[in-house]
Design a protein around this motif. Structure first.
Motif, PDB file in Angstrom:
ATOM      1  N   GLY A  64       0.837  -1.597  -0.175  1.00 40.90           N
ATOM      2  CA  GLY A  64       0.076   0.163   0.168  1.00 40.90           C
ATOM      3  C   GLY A  64       1.185   1.227   0.319  1.00 40.90           C
ATOM      4  N   TYR A  65       0.966   1.909  -1.270  1.00 38.07           N
ATOM      5  CA  TYR A  65       1.784   3.044  -1.287  1.00 38.07           C
ATOM      6  C   TYR A  65       1.820   4.288  -1.650  1.00 38.07           C
ATOM      7  CZ  TYR A  65       5.616   5.547  -3.115  1.00 38.07           C
ATOM      8  OH  TYR A  65       6.724   6.273  -3.625  1.00 38.07           O
ATOM      9  N   ILE A  66       1.842   4.950  -0.440  1.00 37.18           N
ATOM     10  CA  ILE A  66       1.940   6.582  -0.319  1.00 37.18           C
ATOM     11  C   ILE A  66       3.338   7.440  -0.980  1.00 37.18           C
ATOM     12  CG2 ILE A  66      -0.622   7.121   0.436  1.00 37.18           C
ATOM     13  CD1 ILE A  66       1.270   7.712   2.982  1.00 37.18           C
ATOM     14  N   ALA A  67       3.419   8.568  -1.516  1.00 33.98           N
ATOM     15  CA  ALA A  67       4.476   9.588  -1.683  1.00 33.98           C
ATOM     16  C   ALA A  67       4.709  10.361  -0.738  1.00 33.98           C
ATOM     17  CB  ALA A  67       4.101  10.318  -3.138  1.00 33.98           C
ATOM     18  N   THR A  68       5.095   9.854   0.245  1.00 38.62           N
ATOM     19  CA  THR A  68       5.139   9.976   1.783  1.00 38.62           C
ATOM     20  C   THR A  68       6.400   9.315   2.548  1.00 38.62           C
ATOM     21  OG1 THR A  68       4.077   8.368   3.682  1.00 38.62           O
ATOM     22  CG2 THR A  68       3.499  10.392   2.274  1.00 38.62           C
ATOM     23  N   PRO A  69       7.349   9.149   3.251  1.00 36.65           N
ATOM     24  CA  PRO A  69       8.468   8.431   4.100  1.00 36.65           C
ATOM     25  C   PRO A  69       7.645   7.175   5.009  1.00 36.65           C
ATOM     26  CG  PRO A  69       8.606  10.590   4.764  1.00 36.65           C
ATOM     27  CD  PRO A  69       7.122  11.190   3.864  1.00 36.65           C
ATOM     28  N   SER A  70       6.574   7.462   5.338  1.00 31.01           N
ATOM     29  CA  SER A  70       5.808   5.894   5.012  1.00 31.01           C
ATOM     30  C   SER A  70       5.433   5.094   3.944  1.00 31.01           C
ATOM     31  CB  SER A  70       4.629   6.492   6.171  1.00 31.01           C
ATOM     32  OG  SER A  70       3.489   4.986   6.375  1.00 31.01           O
ATOM     33  N   GLY A  71       5.410   5.546   3.307  1.00 27.26           N
ATOM     34  CA  GLY A  71       5.053   4.931   1.622  1.00 27.26           C
ATOM     35  C   GLY A  71       6.801   4.025   1.391  1.00 27.26           C
ATOM     36  N   ASP A  72       7.487   4.717   1.295  1.00 33.62           N
ATOM     37  CA  ASP A  72       9.429   4.732   1.716  1.00 33.62           C
ATOM     38  C   ASP A  72       9.536   3.314   2.950  1.00 33.62           C
ATOM     39  OD1 ASP A  72       9.126   5.938  -0.629  1.00 33.62           O
ATOM     40  OD2 ASP A  72       9.789   7.327   0.228  1.00 33.62           O
ATOM     41  N   ASP A  73       8.674   3.182   3.692  1.00 34.84           N
ATOM     42  CA  ASP A  73       9.126   2.474   4.161  1.00 34.84           C
ATOM     43  C   ASP A  73       8.691   1.392   4.476  1.00 34.84           C
ATOM     44  OD1 ASP A  73      10.525   4.328   6.446  1.00 34.84           O
ATOM     45  OD2 ASP A  73       8.201   4.508   7.709  1.00 34.84           O
ATOM     46  N   GLY A  74       7.057   0.787   3.923  1.00 29.44           N
ATOM     47  CA  GLY A  74       6.411  -0.566   3.547  1.00 29.44           C
ATOM     48  C   GLY A  74       7.074  -0.554   2.593  1.00 29.44           C
ATOM     49  N   LEU A  75       7.237   0.019   1.186  1.00 27.06           N
ATOM     50  CA  LEU A  75       7.861  -0.398   0.438  1.00 27.06           C
ATOM     51  C   LEU A  75       9.516  -1.233   0.117  1.00 27.06           C
ATOM     52  CD1 LEU A  75       7.998  -0.938  -2.743  1.00 27.06           C
ATOM     53  CD2 LEU A  75       9.087   1.594  -3.070  1.00 27.06           C
ATOM     54  N   ALA A  76      10.034  -0.663   1.078  1.00 31.78           N
ATOM     55  CA  ALA A  76      11.002  -0.858   1.751  1.00 31.78           C
ATOM     56  C   ALA A  76      11.213  -2.415   2.250  1.00 31.78           C
ATOM     57  CB  ALA A  76      12.079  -0.438   2.499  1.00 31.78           C
ATOM     58  N   LEU A  77       9.928  -2.622   2.911  1.00 25.94           N
ATOM     59  CA  LEU A  77       9.830  -3.667   4.061  1.00 25.94           C
ATOM     60  C   LEU A  77       9.603  -4.832   2.395  1.00 25.94           C
ATOM     61  CD1 LEU A  77       9.594  -5.745   5.719  1.00 25.94           C
ATOM     62  CD2 LEU A  77       6.873  -4.542   6.400  1.00 25.94           C
ATOM     63  N   GLY A  78       8.758  -4.373   1.488  1.00 27.38           N
ATOM     64  CA  GLY A  78       8.167  -4.915   0.174  1.00 27.38           C
ATOM     65  C   GLY A  78       8.976  -5.876  -0.512  1.00 27.38           C
ATOM     66  N   ILE A  79       9.861  -4.844  -0.677  1.00 29.80           N
ATOM     67  CA  ILE A  79      10.989  -5.397  -1.693  1.00 29.80           C
ATOM     68  C   ILE A  79      12.029  -5.686  -0.793  1.00 29.80           C
ATOM     69  CG2 ILE A  79      13.780  -4.409  -2.823  1.00 29.80           C
ATOM     70  CD1 ILE A  79      12.410  -1.725  -2.915  1.00 29.80           C
ATOM     71  N   ARG A  80      11.958  -6.005   0.759  1.00 27.99           N
ATOM     72  CA  ARG A  80      12.744  -7.097   0.886  1.00 27.99           C
ATOM     73  C   ARG A  80      12.150  -8.650   1.739  1.00 27.99           C
ATOM     74  NH1 ARG A  80      14.094  -5.931   7.359  1.00 27.99           N
ATOM     75  NH2 ARG A  80      14.376  -3.451   6.602  1.00 27.99           N
ATOM     76  N   LEU A  81      10.570  -8.706   1.919  1.00 27.95           N
ATOM     77  CA  LEU A  81      10.142  -9.584   2.089  1.00 27.95           C
ATOM     78  C   LEU A  81       9.712 -10.403   0.380  1.00 27.95           C
ATOM     79  CD1 LEU A  81       7.194  -8.543   4.263  1.00 27.95           C
ATOM     80  CD2 LEU A  81       9.072  -9.791   4.366  1.00 27.95           C
ATOM     81  N   ALA A  82       9.410  -9.409  -0.629  1.00 23.63           N
ATOM     82  CA  ALA A  82       9.718 -10.142  -1.832  1.00 23.63           C
ATOM     83  C   ALA A  82      10.662 -11.048  -2.576  1.00 23.63           C
ATOM     84  CB  ALA A  82       9.469  -8.807  -2.844  1.00 23.63           C
ATOM     85  N   ARG A  83      12.119 -10.077  -2.194  1.00 24.98           N
ATOM     86  CA  ARG A  83      12.886 -11.003  -2.330  1.00 24.98           C
ATOM     87  C   ARG A  83      13.840 -12.293  -1.847  1.00 24.98           C
ATOM     88  NH1 ARG A  83      16.862  -6.730  -1.655  1.00 24.98           N
ATOM     89  NH2 ARG A  83      17.247  -6.309  -3.041  1.00 24.98           N
ATOM     90  N   SER A  84      13.467 -12.289  -0.785  1.00 27.29           N
ATOM     91  CA  SER A  84      13.709 -13.221   0.232  1.00 27.29           C
ATOM     92  C   SER A  84      12.497 -14.708  -0.082  1.00 27.29           C
ATOM     93  CB  SER A  84      13.443 -12.457   2.062  1.00 27.29           C
ATOM     94  OG  SER A  84      13.897 -11.789   2.432  1.00 27.29           O
ATOM     95  N   LEU A  85      10.928 -14.167  -0.171  1.00 24.92           N
ATOM     96  CA  LEU A  85      10.495 -14.862  -1.003  1.00 24.92           C
ATOM     97  C   LEU A  85      10.529 -15.385  -2.389  1.00 24.92           C
ATOM     98  CD1 LEU A  85       7.665 -13.649   1.514  1.00 24.92           C
ATOM     99  CD2 LEU A  85       8.386 -15.685   2.321  1.00 24.92           C
TER     100      LEU A  85
END
Length: 293
Positions: A6-27
């Motif tokens: 769930g993305y919004i163009a804010t630091p919160s959205g960037d935090d979620g995207l960073a975790l999503g990238i980590r999870l996607a790569r791991s899984l």
């Protein structure tokens, strides 16, 4: 396997995207970056000499998504989607259903402390309605450079749904080839079978954790390390605070027994844990639908 951020163009959205990238790569999963705006923003683009706010927002949303997609490393498969719904949370749930996603990833509220969780309106709605696990990124996750999940901690208990939580943890660790740590929080176990003198309570909790670790080991691939320990204290927060955490760690907790069928409901224990845990938390529903790829 599909994950929705769930993305919004804010630091919160960037935090979620960073975790999503980590999870996607791991899984070894695909990532869908989703932004939701109200449906009245779907008007056609007007003439250049008569720009409208609605149209500008749609154009800006597409640009934000393009920028987010451009920040995803090449080794992670990702797409971007703009959805239209009055409710951001419901829009994410609809997108997750459409894509048959196994989880939804979101960042912390913007008023949270760095390195800690903060639950905003959207996240709260997801944590009380999602049929798939919801992964929560602490504030500042975007600053971390860990590429993959280092270790998964699973908060085990005796309530209904514990088996689904364990199976989710075991399956995730098997897919990521990541160590699994089982933790029993003895200070908050409410059931009669864990009551008694303090020493007896702790020993029963340790025995329970050992039984769970043996069951987990029987399901894991060879070579995946599994440990079990007991965290105790005068409160949930004090018990959890005794645990060691490292960058790249992840904790899985189960949904409350109050959850409706095939839906999440964040219980009081998990909510208290969120206050002190500095790593991403994944809340797992009391349904095994998300285990079907």
């Amino acid at each position: 396997m599909q994950l929705v951020v769930g993305y919004i163009a804010t630091p919160s959205g960037d935090d979620g995207l960073a975790l999503g990238i980590r999870l996607a790569r791991s899984l070894n999963a695909s990532l869908s970056i989703c932004m939701v705006i109200p449906p009245d923003r779907t008007l056609p683009i007007r003439l250049p000499d008569d720009p409208g706010y609605d149209d500008a927002l749609v154009e800006q949303a597409h640009q934000w998504l393009a920028d987010a997609l451009g920040s995803v490393p090449e080794d992670v498969s990702a797409t971007a989607h703009l959805s239209f719904h009055e409710s951001f949370s419901q829009g994410l749930l609809d997108e997750a259903a459409r894509l048959h996603a196994q989880a939804i990833v979101v960042g912390a509220a913007r008023d949270g402390l760095l390195g800690r969780h903060a639950i905003g309106t959207v996240t709260s709605e997801l944590l009380h309605s999602s049929p798939v696990p919801v992964a929560l990124a602490p504030r500042g996750t975007r600053y971390h450079h860990t590429r993959r999940v280092r270790e998964v901690t699973c908060a085990v208990g005796t309530r209904a749904g514990a088996d689904i939580l364990l199976r989710t943890a075991v399956r995730s660790c098997g897919r990521m080839q990541t160590p699994l740590r089982l933790v029993s929080l003895v200070s908050i176990e409410p059931h009669h079978d864990l009551r008694g003198e303090p020493g007896e309570v702790r020993e029963r909790a340790l025995t329970h954790a050992r039984n769970m670790v043996e069951e987990a080991r029987s399901r894991l691939d060879h070579g995946v390390a599994t440990t079990a320990l007991v965290a105790d204290g005068d409160s949930v927060e004090s018990a959890v605070s005794t645990l060691d955490w490292h960058e790249g760690d992840l904790i899985l907790v189960g949904s409350s027994r109050l959850a409706q069928h095939q839906r999440l409901f964040l219980g009081s224990t998990a909510a208290k844990m969120l206050r002190v845990i500095p790593v991403p938390m994944v809340v797992v529903p009391n349904s095994d639908r998300h285990l079907d790829d």
